[in-house]
Design an enzyme around this catalytic site. Structure first.
Site, short mmCIF file in Angstrom:
data_model
loop_
_atom_site.label_atom_id
_atom_site.label_comp_id
_atom_site.label_asym_id
_atom_site.label_seq_id
_atom_site.Cartn_x
_atom_site.Cartn_y
_atom_site.Cartn_z
CB THR A 56 -0.94 0.04 1.23
OG1 THR A 56 -0.17 -0.02 2.43
CG2 THR A 56 -1.93 -1.12 1.19
CD GLU A 120 -2.99 0.86 5.78
OE1 GLU A 120 -1.87 0.40 6.06
OE2 GLU A 120 -4.06 0.38 6.20
#
Length: 194
Positions: A56, A120
């Site tokens: 992420t 994220e």
């Protein structure tokens, strides 16, 4: 789940998985979408790629204010673009600087018991190197599901994989695909300006 606190999230169950739709959202994005986010990619907890197989790009806390003011915690989908440049040097390939589909978790990550909310973004592309410090822009176009807690890491990974598939299918509609060409992004593919 509330955006203001880390209250308990419902635990994910097998019946939840069986009832998940393959495509989410209306045929055309509706308020509060689209939501524009931007910021320099920062280091997160290091779990996405290592523990979950889903790297992420984490936005700074101040970058998520446009999102937290109008939404709930959960999983969202849209498009993101990472600048090819860092510190004045071209680091990423032309392909890596394109506008790409993304799925985003906004919340407290109850499985890991985070003490602060995070945003994220998983960009659905295999990058050859990391891009910490690179400017990134994202347009959030829809909501996939609420934030959940899990009884195992494997159950969390299963839902992440399903989230990615739902995002790709949901973005395959014309009104969503058009956002790949949104002037918010650098359509020359080199450098999103924040």
């Amino acid at each position: 789940m509330s955006l203001e606190d880390g209250a308990s999230a419902p635990v994910r169950t097998e019946s939840f998985r069986a009832s998940r739709p393959q495509v989410v959202g209306p045929e055309v994005p509706q308020k509060p979408f689209p939501i524009h986010l931007s910021g320099a990619v920062q280091h997160g907890f290091g779990r996405g790629g290592k523990d979950l197989g889903c790297p992420t790009a984490n936005l700074p806390d101040e970058s998520i204010a446009p999102m937290t003011s109008v939404t709930e915690t959960g999983v969202y989908y849209g498009y993101a673009q990472v600048s090819r440049e860092r510190d004045g040097n071209v680091v990423l390939s032309e392909e890596e600087g394109q506008v790409l589909p993304m799925v985003m978790s906004l919340g407290w990550n109850p499985f890991y018991k985070n003490e602060r909310m995070t945003a994220e973004i998983h960009i659905m592309h295999r990058f050859r190197s990391d891009f910490y410090g690179h400017p990134m822009k994202a347009i959030v176009l829809g909501y996939i599901r609420p934030e959940l807690d899990y009884t195992s890491r494997e159950a969390l990974i299963e839902d992440i994989e399903t989230d990615k598939q739902v995002a790709v299918r949901s973005l395959a509609r014309r009104a969503y695909e058009d956002y790949r060409l949104d002037p918010y992004f650098d359509l020359n593919g080199s450098r999103p300006r924040l």
